[in-house]
Each structure stands twice: as C-alpha cells, then as structure tokens.
Design an enzyme around this catalytic site. Structure first.
Site, PDB file in Angstrom:
ATOM      1  N   LYS B  58       7.519 -27.470  45.545  1.00  0.00           N
ATOM      2  CA  LYS B  58       7.588 -28.118  46.258  1.00  0.00           C
ATOM      3  C   LYS B  58       8.120 -29.125  45.911  1.00  0.00           C
ATOM      4  O   LYS B  58       7.242 -29.980  45.250  1.00  0.00           O
ATOM      5  CB  LYS B  58       6.235 -27.262  47.244  1.00  0.00           C
ATOM      6  CG  LYS B  58       6.797 -28.104  48.427  1.00  0.00           C
ATOM      7  CD  LYS B  58       5.347 -26.867  48.955  1.00  0.00           C
ATOM      8  CE  LYS B  58       5.181 -26.982  50.885  1.00  0.00           C
ATOM      9  NZ  LYS B  58       4.283 -27.152  51.919  1.00  0.00           N
ATOM     10  N   SER B 133       5.190 -25.549  55.862  1.00  0.00           N
ATOM     11  CA  SER B 133       6.054 -26.169  55.341  1.00  0.00           C
ATOM     12  C   SER B 133       6.307 -25.496  54.492  1.00  0.00           C
ATOM     13  O   SER B 133       7.426 -26.652  53.284  1.00  0.00           O
ATOM     14  CB  SER B 133       5.113 -27.136  55.028  1.00  0.00           C
ATOM     15  OG  SER B 133       3.689 -27.173  53.767  1.00  0.00           O
ATOM     16  N   SER B 157       0.532 -22.660  54.942  1.00  0.00           N
ATOM     17  CA  SER B 157       1.308 -23.750  54.990  1.00  0.00           C
ATOM     18  C   SER B 157       2.607 -22.760  53.677  1.00  0.00           C
ATOM     19  O   SER B 157       3.508 -22.870  53.324  1.00  0.00           O
ATOM     20  CB  SER B 157       1.913 -24.895  53.929  1.00  0.00           C
ATOM     21  OG  SER B 157       2.052 -26.006  55.290  1.00  0.00           O
TER      22      SER B 157
END
Lengths: 100, 454
Positions: B58, B133, B157
């Site tokens: 990420k 996210s 997330s």
C-alpha cells in the site's frame, strides 16, 4: 474561548487558521454543512453514562524506550538524504518564510 | 508452468524445486500488473525489475528510493530515505517490492475514491469500488496482479476491501506489527496487515512482519509463534454470534453468513449466542478518536523538509483535520476526546466479557456488498457506516480476519469476519483455514481469474 453551538463561517475560519489550512469560499460552504452534520452525530456520545470509567488512550502496554549513550543511531540520515525532498534549501539549512 | 492463481507459498516451493526461477515469477507479476493497471488503477507505481517473488505494498508504507505518496498530492514527489520495518523485514526474507498500491488519500475513506490519483476499480465489476482504504491492495490480489499485498487498517481498511473484492484480509492485533515507516493516520489504531488469496499466505507473511521493533514503542514483546504450522492443528472452538452485528445487514449476506455457520457446526465447533454492545455506538467514538489523531499526525506536513505545502490537502483530509482540531480544542476536549476514550474502555470491557464465554466471534464483515463508484458522496458517514462492523474491534485493538463466503445476486463477493482475543492470530487464522479447506471459498477466485488471462 468563544462558546459556540454552530459551525458558522467565522468559527470554521478560526479552526482552519489553527490547523494552518486555507479554504476556498466553496469549501467553506460545504464544510460548514458537513461539520455540522458530524457534530450532531458525535454529540450522541454524551448520552452514554461514563461516570468513574477510566479513559483508554492506548490499548497496548506502553513502555518508554530510551536511547543508550554511545549506541549507534542507525536511523541517522546523511545530508543528501535529509535535503533530497525539500524545495526550500539555503546552503545547509531548510529555509522558511520569515516568522517574526 | 501455469502460474495464475497460485498461492505465494506454492510459488516459493516451485522456485525451491527449480520448476521456475524467481526472476520469471517477478516478471510474470510485473507484466500482469502493467497489463491490467490501466483498467483497474490498482497501482500508483509498478517496478520493472526485481530478483525475488514480488508483493505489492500500500502506498503509505515507506520504500527507500521509491516514491511513496499515501495517494495525496502533498507527497506526490516524495522519495523516502528509508524503508518501513514491514518492507525491510519482507526484503530480508527474500521477497521483492512489486509496486505501490492505490488507496484513499492518507487512508481516509472506505472506497479508494478520495485518492488524488483516481479511484481503483473493483475487478468483479469495474463500475464499483473495491472498498478501501486498502482498495488497490485488494484489487491487486483479487485479479492476481500480486500474489499477496501488504495493507494497513485503522478501522476496516483491510477487512472491508478484502470483503468487497473477494480475498482474505488479516488485521492483526494493534502492536503485533510495527508501524515504523507507515504514514501515520490514527496512531492508537493503525495496524499493518495482509491481503491474500489464502489463509496460509497470510500466516506465512504475518510470521515475517510481526514482532518487537525498537523503532516502534507500541510493538509488543509477545512471542511470534509459527502461525503456518499452528493453523493446521484442527482445533475446535466455541464461537460466539451476536444479534447486534446482524442488524441492518443485507438479506443475502445474512443468508450466506448462516450457511457458513452451518459449515462450522459440521466441522465440530460449538456455536453460542452472545450479547455485544450495538456496533453503531462505536461510530461516534471512532470518529472522534480518529479525527483527533489525524489532526495531530497531519500537522507534520508543512512542505518545508519534504512534500508540498498544506494547500495540497484534499477536501476529505481538510475536513478531518478541522474536526480533530475542534474536538481537541480547549473547552471541548473533555466533552469529546476524553469522553470517547472512556467509551473506548467500555467497548473493550464488553469484548472482554464476551471472551469469557467464547474463543472467538463471527460476524459479517460489511453490511452490504460493493457499492457503485460515486455512491459514497451521497452519504456523509459513508466510510463509518461501511466500517461499522469493524470499528468496535479496531478501537479495542483486537485481531480480525475477513474471508470470502460466496457471491450475491450481482455476482459480487460477500465477506465474513472472525474476531479473536488480543494476540490470538493463530486461532482466527486456524478457524479461517478450516473453512478454506472445507469450501475453497466456493472457487470464486478461479471464476474471476477467467476474466483476467495472462
């Protein structure tokens, strides 16, 4: 500290200045509405009784970690690394706008 | 050798047996990622070369000399001078960085739509969000652009995008995995974790990234067990289900959830009804704590030492910073911030009581399957509502794993989560593994990968 009940434009600008943020007029209009909605929602927590309840600021068992004298700081960055990402350099300093 | 859909641990075995070279494996994923990124926008950066089996990170994990943006224009050109601990440990274990995945800017959101570099598309339906996210991470694994992805969760997330994209998502206990070098969002909540196609891959990666780190004082001294062997112990557990977590959840998700419960009964586990606090009560508590920590963490972005100045923040970040500034300001801090932390204690106590009766808790991961892109703007609390079932456990620092339990009528994945006691990762992984062995998640990955040929 002014006691307010609503997020009006003046109060929003005050909070924005505390946060070093500049907002456009359009952003101000949408933010006032959204922040007011959020405030109404988070106000719900005051309905829950919490007398004598200790707050939990962190869920782990925190211990301070100290740096021992003489230990090599492996995290140290050299000057090239430190300045690599800045646009505001003057000789070997970061340069900022005049503060005072 | 056909690679599509192979687990990370099997890729590593094939390399060991010299059936394929690690460079070939790297190139396979790098090429697939480049081929499908135009369609999915799962990556912000894709690397061209590497010498080991690659995994995606990420874009809030600092990677030395590789751009790290947290999907915000503020860090558009930021080149970190060091690696986050998670990245370092994986590199030392002979894995390579494949690329940096798209996310909600600063991890603020649950749809990947607040990314300054455009939303990621759900590989199951390109008109829909993959969740967030860690949306780019979830999409990269679901479409097999990466065998495993590293994500992070503050509240939902990892689990929510795993559920919406049909993959396995593990959020470890707070303090199990180091946050050093991860762009900070909510420092008392942030937990780095794993998204993968299988529980074994999650167990393999967790073993590498978990454990004490002197650069993060909140990491625990708790011993890191050999998750990969522990999950194969075939233990039976007492599993709790709370009615409170089934309210406002779509009928199809409830239907699949109870079918899954039947699978667990068949495997010999005891199912017990328990009472838990209504998860809706956590939304306000979480909102206050998270915004307060956001306003404090994002104060470091001054554009002086690195990054662009504060005018580059998007609207969502500005809104969160301002609300956090408000709840932390003189005259309001007790009413909001301290009060929320007191309620946090009550939420923790509630779980502790439940865990006196049961080993773990089962619940749906999300109230609905994937939303269409653009829907979130219609709901002021979109993210918080989507993460409602993840927030109480995140606030309490508990581990959770989301696993796929089938598809809905729109052919979208549905997820279920297993919540465990603190540091009981081996138990939740073990139960998830038993389900995986029994059902193979109804082969949904194979089904999807037909759409994504090499």
């Amino acid at each position: 500290m002014k006691k307010i009940l609503k997020f009006d434009k003046e109060y929003l600008e005050y909070l924005a200045s505390l946060s070093l943020l500049s907002l456009t007029e359009k952003e101000k209009r949408t933010l006032i509405k959204k922040l007011e909605d959020t405030k109404e929602y988070i106000d719900n927590i005051n309905k829950e009784p919490t007398i004598d309840v200790q707050p939990t600021y962190q869920v782990g068992n925190l211990e301070n970690i100290y740096f021992k004298d003489g230990e090599i700081n492996k995290r140290q960055l050299n000057q090239t690394e430190v300045f690599r990402n800045t646009k505001n350099k003057f000789k070997n300093y970061f340069s900022t706008k005049k503060i005072i | 050798m056909e690679l599509r859909g192979i687990k990370l641990i099997d890729l590593l075995k094939s390399i060991e047996q010299k059936k394929i070279s690690s460079i070939e494996v790297f190139n396979y994923f790098s090429n697939r990622s480049k081929k499908y990124n135009k369609l999915l926008n799962a990556y912000i950066t894709i690397l061209d070369s590497g010498s080991h089996v690659p995994i995606s990170f990420k874009d809030n994990f600092l990677t030395k000399n590789i751009k790290t943006t947290a999907s915000s224009y503020v860090l558009e050109q930021f080149i970190p001078p060091y690696n986050s601990t998670v990245v370092d440990r994986l590199i030392k274990s002979k894995l390579s960085i494949l690329g940096k995945t798209n996310m909600d800017a600063w991890a603020h959101g649950s749809s990947t739509e607040t990314s300054d570099f455009g939303p990621t598309k759900n590989p199951w339906d390109l008109k829909r969000s993959p969740g967030g996210s860690s949306g780019g991470a979830a999409a990269s694994v679901a479409s097999y652009l990466s065998p495993v992805a590293i994500g992070s969760e503050t509240a939902g997330s990892i689990r929510q995008p795993a559920s919406w994209s049909g993959v396995v998502g593990l959020k470890p206990t707070y303090g199990r995995v180091s946050r050093y070098g991860v762009v900070a969002m909510g420092s008392s909540l942030d937990s780095p974790g794993v998204l993968a196609l299988s529980v074994e891959d999650c167990a393999y990666i967790l073993k590498i990234i978990a454990g004490k780190d002197n650069n993060d004082a909140t990491t625990s001294n708790e011993k890191v067990p050999d998750y990969l062997s522990l999950i194969k112990n075939n233990q039976t557990f007492t599993i709790g289900i709370s009615e409170e977590y089934l309210k406002d959840v779509s009928t199809k998700i409830i239907e699949n959830f109870f079918k899954t419960v039947e699978v667990f009964k068949k495997l010999g586990h005891n199912i017990k009804k328990i009472k838990l606090m209504d998860p809706s009560k956590s939304i306000a508590v979480y909102t206050i704590i998270q915004r307060a920590e956001v306003s404090s963490n994002l104060s470091r972005y001054d554009g002086l030492r690195f990054g662009n100045d504060r005018s580059f923040f998007g609207e969502e970040a500005k809104r969160r910073i301002i609300l956090g500034t408000f709840t932390l300001s003189q005259g309001y801090i007790d009413k909001y911030y301290k009060k929320a932390q007191q309620l946090r204690t009550l939420i923790i106590n509630d779980f502790n009581n439940a865990f006196k009766e049961v080993d773990m808790i089962l619940a749906p991961t999300t109230p609905t399957s994937a939303f269409k892109l653009g829907e979130f703007e219609k709901y002021p609390f979109f993210g918080e509502l989507m993460d409602k079932l993840n927030e109480p456990s995140a606030i309490s620092g508990l581990p959770g794993i989301s696993i796929p339990i089938g598809l809905d009528k729109n052919r979208l994945p549905i997820g279920m989560q297993i919540l465990g006691k603190k540091f009981a990762e081996s138990e939740i992984l073990s139960l998830a593994y038993q389900f995986e062995k029994e059902t193979d998640y109804f082969n949904i990955t194979k089904e999807l990968l037909k759409q994504y040929p090499d």
